[in-house]
Design a protein around this motif. Structure first.
Motif, PDB file in Angstrom:
ATOM      1  N   ILE A 105      34.741  38.887  42.294  1.00  0.00           N
ATOM      2  CA  ILE A 105      35.202  39.915  41.288  1.00  0.00           C
ATOM      3  C   ILE A 105      36.338  40.775  41.837  1.00  0.00           C
ATOM      4  N   SER A 106      36.015  41.255  43.196  1.00  0.00           N
ATOM      5  CA  SER A 106      36.915  42.085  43.784  1.00  0.00           C
ATOM      6  C   SER A 106      38.045  41.404  44.033  1.00  0.00           C
ATOM      7  N   ARG A 107      38.256  40.211  44.414  1.00  0.00           N
ATOM      8  CA  ARG A 107      39.513  39.615  44.751  1.00  0.00           C
ATOM      9  C   ARG A 107      40.272  38.961  43.495  1.00  0.00           C
ATOM     10  N   SER A 108      39.553  38.535  42.189  1.00  0.00           N
ATOM     11  CA  SER A 108      40.025  38.126  40.993  1.00  0.00           C
ATOM     12  C   SER A 108      40.628  39.346  40.346  1.00  0.00           C
ATOM     13  N   LEU A 109      39.862  40.231  40.055  1.00  0.00           N
ATOM     14  CA  LEU A 109      40.056  41.348  39.386  1.00  0.00           C
ATOM     15  C   LEU A 109      40.475  42.667  39.965  1.00  0.00           C
ATOM     16  N   SER A 110      39.327  43.466  40.380  1.00  0.00           N
ATOM     17  CA  SER A 110      39.686  44.476  41.313  1.00  0.00           C
ATOM     18  C   SER A 110      38.193  45.126  41.788  1.00  0.00           C
TER      19      SER A 110
END
Length: 223
Positions: free
Chosen positions: A164-169
């Motif tokens: 989630i962190s790498r694909s969204l924020s």
């Protein structure tokens, strides 16, 4: 007892139809229809891109992405792409691939990506003597050049938070994981009421580029 196999339910259509019957779950399921030529034409006209997949199957086997653009039709199977000038030629090729098996059609979702590669999520939920518990929330990043994320097709495993962190924020990690858990609990209740005896579930989630969470399918024999 740390969990049990429980009842198996192979039909993706049966599980999808059950979840669509719940008003809070339905908005998180991509429009889905049984595979027929008429349904495929209607779905492509409405959505431009769809995924067709076996009603019974696993590991990404037999999953085909089909798109419609100004030049005609194109399908992608693993890393192989074929273009067709007419809808009839497309249907002929798909029927050859299906070999008489039942398929379904699902609206294609433009997933959020990591380094240009689609990512989805597997939430494993298991029934124990103390009730349902989470076994895993992980992200699966597709192998370069593929749209399926299955690990047996070269997908890369990361933690749900990393994905989630790498694909969204990083700011969205807590909320997206909370929403996936909420949908998992709600969906499990609906499935268990309809199919008593299920004991383990693997939910396949996708998050699109706008941050909306989708349930692609639920497995009763998650790997």
């Amino acid at each position: 007892m740390g969990g049990h196999q429980g009842r198996q339910l192979a039909s993706k259509w049966a599980k999808t139809a059950t979840l669509l019957s719940h008003s809070s779950i339905a908005p998180h399921i991509p429009p889905t229809r049984k595979f027929t030529a008429d349904n495929l034409k209607a779905m492509l006209d409405a959505h431009q891109m769809v995924v067709v997949k076996p009603v019974v199957g696993a590991g990404g086997h037999g999953v085909i992405k089909v798109a419609h653009d100004s030049k005609g039709y194109v399908y992608t199977y693993y890393s192989q792409t074929k273009r067709f000038a007419s809808f009839g030629a497309l249907i002929g090729a798909l029927n050859k691939k299906r070999r008489g098996r039942s398929y379904l059609i699902q609206k294609g979702i433009n997933l959020a990506t990591v380094d240009g590669r689609p990512i989805d999520y597997r939430v494993k939920y298991v029934k124990t003597e103390n009730g349902w518990v989470y076994r895993a929330i992980v992200g699966r990043i597709a192998k370069k050049g593929l749209f399926v994320t299955n690990l047996c097709r070269g997908g890369k495993l990361v933690s749900g938070a990393q994905g989630i962190s790498r694909s969204l924020s990083p700011a969205q990690v807590t909320e997206k994981k909370r929403k996936m858990r909420e949908l998992t609990v709600l969906s499990t209740g609906v499935l268990e009421a309809k199919y008593p005896g299920i004991g383990q579930l693997g939910f396949d989630y996708g998050i699109d580029k706008q941050g909306h969470i989708w349930i692609f399918e639920v497995n009763t024999r998650p790997q």
